[in-house]
Write a protein that holds these residues in place. Sequence first.
Motif, mmCIF file in Angstrom:
data_model
loop_
_atom_site.group_PDB
_atom_site.id
_atom_site.type_symbol
_atom_site.label_atom_id
_atom_site.label_comp_id
_atom_site.label_asym_id
_atom_site.label_seq_id
_atom_site.Cartn_x
_atom_site.Cartn_y
_atom_site.Cartn_z
ATOM 1 N N PRO A 112 11.536 -5.214 15.934
ATOM 2 C CA PRO A 112 10.494 -4.196 16.002
ATOM 3 C C PRO A 112 9.120 -4.856 15.899
ATOM 4 C CG PRO A 112 11.741 -4.019 13.952
ATOM 5 C CD PRO A 112 12.367 -5.091 14.777
ATOM 6 N N SER A 113 8.117 -4.137 16.345
ATOM 7 C CA SER A 113 6.772 -4.708 16.320
ATOM 8 C C SER A 113 6.372 -5.009 14.877
ATOM 9 C CB SER A 113 5.773 -3.741 16.951
ATOM 10 O OG SER A 113 5.743 -2.539 16.204
ATOM 11 N N GLY A 114 5.710 -6.146 14.674
ATOM 12 C CA GLY A 114 5.290 -6.550 13.336
ATOM 13 C C GLY A 114 6.345 -7.324 12.575
ATOM 14 N N ALA A 115 7.516 -7.538 13.190
ATOM 15 C CA ALA A 115 8.577 -8.279 12.510
ATOM 16 C C ALA A 115 8.281 -9.773 12.583
ATOM 17 C CB ALA A 115 9.925 -7.981 13.153
ATOM 18 N N VAL A 116 8.744 -10.494 11.586
ATOM 19 C CA VAL A 116 8.529 -11.933 11.516
ATOM 20 C C VAL A 116 9.726 -12.630 12.144
ATOM 21 C CG1 VAL A 116 8.197 -13.887 9.961
ATOM 22 C CG2 VAL A 116 7.211 -11.660 9.407
ATOM 23 N N THR A 117 9.455 -13.574 13.029
ATOM 24 C CA THR A 117 10.529 -14.364 13.611
ATOM 25 C C THR A 117 10.410 -15.783 13.060
ATOM 26 O OG1 THR A 117 9.172 -14.943 15.516
ATOM 27 C CG2 THR A 117 10.592 -13.008 15.726
ATOM 28 N N PHE A 118 11.525 -16.431 12.912
ATOM 29 C CA PHE A 118 11.572 -17.765 12.328
ATOM 30 C C PHE A 118 11.961 -18.775 13.394
ATOM 31 C CE2 PHE A 118 12.428 -14.986 8.699
ATOM 32 C CZ PHE A 118 11.445 -15.424 7.837
ATOM 33 N N ASP A 119 11.216 -19.888 13.432
ATOM 34 C CA ASP A 119 11.552 -21.001 14.293
ATOM 35 C C ASP A 119 12.219 -22.053 13.420
ATOM 36 O OD1 ASP A 119 11.799 -22.881 16.246
ATOM 37 O OD2 ASP A 119 9.672 -23.408 16.303
ATOM 38 N N LEU A 120 13.529 -22.180 13.531
ATOM 39 C CA LEU A 120 14.275 -23.067 12.653
ATOM 40 C C LEU A 120 14.150 -24.534 13.038
ATOM 41 C CD1 LEU A 120 17.493 -20.935 12.119
ATOM 42 C CD2 LEU A 120 15.492 -21.120 10.656
ATOM 43 N N SER A 121 13.509 -24.820 14.161
ATOM 44 C CA SER A 121 13.345 -26.220 14.558
ATOM 45 C C SER A 121 12.168 -26.881 13.850
ATOM 46 C CB SER A 121 13.152 -26.314 16.071
ATOM 47 O OG SER A 121 11.938 -25.676 16.441
ATOM 48 N N GLN A 122 11.300 -26.102 13.230
ATOM 49 C CA GLN A 122 10.131 -26.614 12.521
ATOM 50 C C GLN A 122 10.203 -26.211 11.054
ATOM 51 O OE1 GLN A 122 7.657 -28.484 13.828
ATOM 52 N NE2 GLN A 122 8.773 -28.514 15.763
ATOM 53 N N PRO A 123 9.630 -27.028 10.151
ATOM 54 C CA PRO A 123 9.597 -26.609 8.745
ATOM 55 C C PRO A 123 8.672 -25.413 8.584
ATOM 56 C CG PRO A 123 8.375 -28.650 9.036
ATOM 57 C CD PRO A 123 9.040 -28.343 10.338
ATOM 58 N N PRO A 124 8.916 -24.579 7.596
ATOM 59 C CA PRO A 124 8.082 -23.386 7.427
ATOM 60 C C PRO A 124 6.672 -23.743 6.995
ATOM 61 C CG PRO A 124 9.560 -23.626 5.574
ATOM 62 C CD PRO A 124 9.940 -24.679 6.568
#
Length: 114
Positions: free
Chosen positions: A15-27
């Motif tokens: 949904p709009s405003g949701a956070v997506t995570f890129d697991l290839s990079q450290p947070p």
Amino acid sequence: MVAATTPVVPEQTPPSGAVTFDLSQPPHIEGFDALPRPKDEPFKEKFIRKTKENPFVPIGCLATAGALMYGLRAFHQGKTRQSQLLMRTRIFAQGFTVVALVVGVFATALKAKQ
């Protein structure tokens, strides 16, 4: 006979405003800077560096091991009085080593704050 089937789940879009995570990079955490990884140093160099920082710990370890070996040797030879004395010496040396470790930790912590 019943065949096992896997349920089909339709792809869901976040949904709009949701956070997506890129697991290839450290947070990325705001206000936090990751320290660079310390250089890999060989065991010998690290041992020498740590011994120079707190020389009483290896001295206490050697005293503990020496008292233990001589105490066990005396026990094996039947010298009970000498064996008891050396076991008490071993306990004293262990206490010395623990105190040296604690003092070293506090000294390192205080040095880091300054």
